[in-house]
Motif scaffolding. Sequence first.
Motif, PDB file in Angstrom:
ATOM      1  N   HIS A  56       0.802   4.118  -2.945  1.00  0.00           N
ATOM      2  CA  HIS A  56       0.399   5.523  -2.799  1.00  0.00           C
ATOM      3  C   HIS A  56       1.325   6.445  -3.587  1.00  0.00           C
ATOM      4  O   HIS A  56       0.886   7.478  -4.094  1.00  0.00           O
ATOM      5  N   ASP A 109       0.832  -1.212   0.000  1.00  0.00           N
ATOM      6  CA  ASP A 109       0.000   0.000   0.000  1.00  0.00           C
ATOM      7  C   ASP A 109       0.866   1.262   0.000  1.00  0.00           C
ATOM      8  O   ASP A 109       0.598   2.223  -0.731  1.00  0.00           O
ATOM      9  N   HIS A 141      -5.957   2.127  -7.092  1.00  0.00           N
ATOM     10  CA  HIS A 141      -6.783   2.126  -5.881  1.00  0.00           C
ATOM     11  C   HIS A 141      -8.263   1.955  -6.216  1.00  0.00           C
ATOM     12  O   HIS A 141      -8.990   1.229  -5.536  1.00  0.00           O
ATOM     13  N   HIS A 194      -6.865  -4.577   1.679  1.00  0.00           N
ATOM     14  CA  HIS A 194      -6.580  -3.484   0.740  1.00  0.00           C
ATOM     15  C   HIS A 194      -5.292  -3.715  -0.055  1.00  0.00           C
ATOM     16  O   HIS A 194      -5.280  -3.615  -1.286  1.00  0.00           O
ATOM     17  N   LEU A 212      -4.597  -4.360  -4.368  1.00  0.00           N
ATOM     18  CA  LEU A 212      -3.776  -3.508  -5.236  1.00  0.00           C
ATOM     19  C   LEU A 212      -2.760  -4.325  -6.035  1.00  0.00           C
ATOM     20  O   LEU A 212      -2.641  -4.180  -7.252  1.00  0.00           O
TER      21      LEU A 212
END
Length: 406
Positions: free
Chosen positions: A200, A196, A269, A283, A287
């Motif tokens: 980002h 994650d 995302h 999560h 991804l």
Amino acid sequence: MRDFTFYAPTEIIFGRRAEERAGQAVARYGGSRVLIIYGGQSAVKSGLLERVENALKSAHLAVKTLGGVQPNPTLSFARKGVLTALAFQADFILAIGGGSVIDTAKAVAIGAAEPSTDIWTYWQGKAPVQKALPVGCVLTISASGSESSDSAVLTDDAHHDKRGINTPFNRPRFALMNPELTFTLSPRQIACGVTDILMHTLDRYFTPMQGNELTDALAEALMRTVIHYGPRAVECPTNYQAQSELMWAGSLSHNNLTGLGAEKEFAVHQLGHELSGVYGVPHGESLSAVWKAWAMYVYKQDPARFARYACNVWRIDTVTDTDSAARQGIDATVRFFARLGMPTNLPELLGRPLSESELHDLAERCSRGGTRTVSKLKPLAKEDLLLIYTAANQPAPSSGKSPKII
Ligand code: NZQ
Ligand code: ZN
């Protein structure tokens, strides 16, 4: 350089025993009646919840606790939190946990400040957030960056609809960040967090608007750091150096420092959120399972950018052939995910390939019924999203995988 606004008001208190400063921090930001929100069990088992409660009580603050936030936090739980905050007359919300807990705390803070509006109204984009109670957090997992971001992600559990909102009211007043609190994480949770954090910045880096060189260089340094320390933390969760680098990278990766002057892309995302909304997957896994399919679909829009990524992040020689370098950078990223034990396609994510109608349903949801496109690098309409989900539905060829760490 292109223009930008950088607003990152969260006070960061970083280092061993940071959580002991919870009482002073809440008092400094005007809190006197504190609703603590936490997750399933980890904060209770480790004794962290008790330590923080004691720190608040020592500062003469009134405290109420509300536990039970699940990963991929739900709207129904957040609504319950709003009622609890109102009944307690809370004037401060303190999250102890990761993204799921912090996002729930943000939602409760918004709902308790304006009880006449149901919180989902904001998540549906039907009204702007006008106020919120102050939120602080004690971070226990490096991943979402929610501890300093302007975003909060909830799932409407009645409709399997996962979505986020961005508003300055979502910025926590402070984040207490003690890397030792992450020592109890499982390797799988750490690997999800590493993915994650990387994503980002990846989701900010691949954008049509470029030219802020220092921002790009910071993004590349952050990604190299995460790639270096991520596997070390997975191998040894009590490695303080690795966990502390990841914790700081997690915050910087999502407070927008690595995307100044560009619009956020966040296509991966958006693709992942539908998978978590429908199938409840973590999560980070949502991804890594679609990243390769997305990258292969869009890289020809800007092969030079992907080649720069290959060179500056993966140290791949780009002199000979831009297209080949771009693809090698994509392959290196996918191998990295595989090495962490992360799924790199949908069959690995879900234990089976999806049916055609399931793929259509995902594309329908991600395009909001065909009413929006996702991303600017290559605007992705419903049919593009379907092609990406379909490509992600192919199992990986069996050879050439890096050995897994977990
Ligand atoms: O509930 P407990 O028992 O605490 O267990 C949690 C949970 O099962 C466990 N955990 C957390 N800290 C621990 C620990 N276990 C042992 N020791 C610790 N120190 O980890 C599990 C996952 O926690 P969660 O909060 O769900 O993880 P994460 O921080 O990855 O948050 C994921 C959520 O954040 C959203 C995601 O969509 C997802 O809903 N995101 C929020 C963002 C934001 N607000 O800016 C941005 C992100 O892109 C992301 O979308
Ligand atoms: Zn994320």
